[in-house]
Enzyme design. Sequence first.
Site, PDB file in Angstrom:
ATOM      1  N   HIS A   1      16.063 -10.884 -30.835  1.00  0.00           N
ATOM      2  CA  HIS A   1      15.680 -12.176 -30.253  1.00  0.00           C
ATOM      3  C   HIS A   1      16.827 -13.185 -30.407  1.00  0.00           C
ATOM      4  O   HIS A   1      17.128 -13.939 -29.481  1.00  0.00           O
ATOM      5  CB  HIS A   1      14.456 -12.769 -30.968  1.00  0.00           C
TER       6      HIS A   1
ATOM      7  N   LYS B   1      -1.901  -8.441 -28.287  1.00  0.00           N
ATOM      8  CA  LYS B   1      -1.409  -8.023 -29.612  1.00  0.00           C
ATOM      9  C   LYS B   1      -2.141  -8.776 -30.715  1.00  0.00           C
ATOM     10  O   LYS B   1      -2.506  -9.934 -30.536  1.00  0.00           O
ATOM     11  CB  LYS B   1       0.083  -8.367 -29.751  1.00  0.00           C
TER      12      LYS B   1
ATOM     13  N   ARG C   1      15.149  -4.454 -23.349  1.00  0.00           N
ATOM     14  CA  ARG C   1      15.829  -3.464 -24.186  1.00  0.00           C
ATOM     15  C   ARG C   1      16.018  -2.151 -23.442  1.00  0.00           C
ATOM     16  O   ARG C   1      17.046  -1.526 -23.520  1.00  0.00           O
ATOM     17  CB  ARG C   1      14.999  -3.174 -25.449  1.00  0.00           C
TER      18      ARG C   1
ATOM     19  N   SER D   1       9.821  -6.199 -33.189  1.00  0.00           N
ATOM     20  CA  SER D   1       9.075  -6.852 -34.272  1.00  0.00           C
ATOM     21  C   SER D   1       8.115  -5.859 -34.920  1.00  0.00           C
ATOM     22  O   SER D   1       7.926  -5.874 -36.135  1.00  0.00           O
ATOM     23  CB  SER D   1       8.285  -8.046 -33.728  1.00  0.00           C
TER      24      SER D   1
HETATM   25  O1  PNS Z   1       7.021 -11.222 -27.221  1.00  0.00           O
HETATM   26  P1  PNS Z   1       5.937 -10.853 -26.241  1.00  0.00           P
HETATM   27  O2  PNS Z   1       4.660 -10.463 -26.964  1.00  0.00           O
HETATM   28  O3  PNS Z   1       6.366  -9.816 -25.242  1.00  0.00           O
HETATM   29  O4  PNS Z   1       5.626 -12.189 -25.392  1.00  0.00           O
HETATM   30  C1  PNS Z   1       4.591 -12.222 -24.439  1.00  0.00           C
HETATM   31  C2  PNS Z   1       4.205 -13.664 -24.129  1.00  0.00           C
HETATM   32  C3  PNS Z   1       3.718 -14.368 -25.403  1.00  0.00           C
HETATM   33  C4  PNS Z   1       5.400 -14.398 -23.553  1.00  0.00           C
HETATM   34  C5  PNS Z   1       3.051 -13.639 -23.067  1.00  0.00           C
HETATM   35  O5  PNS Z   1       1.953 -12.954 -23.582  1.00  0.00           O
HETATM   36  C6  PNS Z   1       2.640 -15.049 -22.627  1.00  0.00           C
HETATM   37  O6  PNS Z   1       3.295 -15.648 -21.791  1.00  0.00           O
HETATM   38  N1  PNS Z   1       1.533 -15.576 -23.231  1.00  0.00           N
HETATM   39  C7  PNS Z   1       1.017 -16.903 -22.894  1.00  0.00           C
HETATM   40  C8  PNS Z   1      -0.224 -16.801 -21.977  1.00  0.00           C
HETATM   41  C9  PNS Z   1       0.204 -16.441 -20.572  1.00  0.00           C
HETATM   42  O7  PNS Z   1       0.737 -17.253 -19.847  1.00  0.00           O
HETATM   43  N2  PNS Z   1       0.003 -15.137 -20.222  1.00  0.00           N
HETATM   44  C10 PNS Z   1       0.502 -14.597 -18.967  1.00  0.00           C
HETATM   45  C11 PNS Z   1      -0.430 -14.774 -17.833  1.00  0.00           C
HETATM   46  S1  PNS Z   1      -1.972 -13.942 -18.058  1.00  0.00           S
END
Ligand code: PNS
Length: 159
Positions: free
Chosen positions: A17, A41, A90, A128
């Site tokens: 990150h 998650k 990645r 992570s």
């Molecule tokens: O590090 P990650 O878990 O891949 O990040 C995913 C994240 C947190 C960016 C994604 O789940 C997110 O944008 N969550 C906020 C809610 C949202 O807008 N979800 C997408 C539309 S359903």
Amino acid sequence: MRTFVYPGSFDPVTNGHLDIINRASKICDKLIVLVSVNKRKTSAFTIEERLELLNLSIPNRANIEITSYNGLLVDFMRKVNAKTIVKGLRAISDFEYEMQMALLNHNLDNDIDTIFMMTSIQNSFLSSSAIRELASYGGKIDDFVPEKIADIIIKKLKK
Ligand code: PNS
């Protein structure tokens, strides 16, 4: 002013990150690192702990802001008047999910685009979840997260 938003779970932040944060901050005026909730998650660290780990990991942040938001990413983007989401890739395995998110967010708001940066090769195996697993066994994580936060992670996760 070109503001990019780098959203993620950061549960916890890894050197992968930080590599993206460092590189993305060089191609925008302001980079907002956003701790968001991924409902797919379950998290090990609270939002406050994840913010704290990010703050400790990024001491020099002239144009980097670290914050959290418990809602839709596109709503946060509108709130701060940002149009560009940055994500790291990645491997091919990340692609399908990231493409789905990028298309979904663009569909929710046509002004918002996602750009992708390839993770540096030395971080391409980092995640992570791997850090969490390693730390839960008391394994050595110093090479994968900043030294300053390695002990905090181990203390929290070692069973
Ligand atoms: O590090 P990650 O878990 O891949 O990040 C995913 C994240 C947190 C960016 C994604 O789940 C997110 O944008 N969550 C906020 C809610 C949202 O807008 N979800 C997408 C539309 S359903």
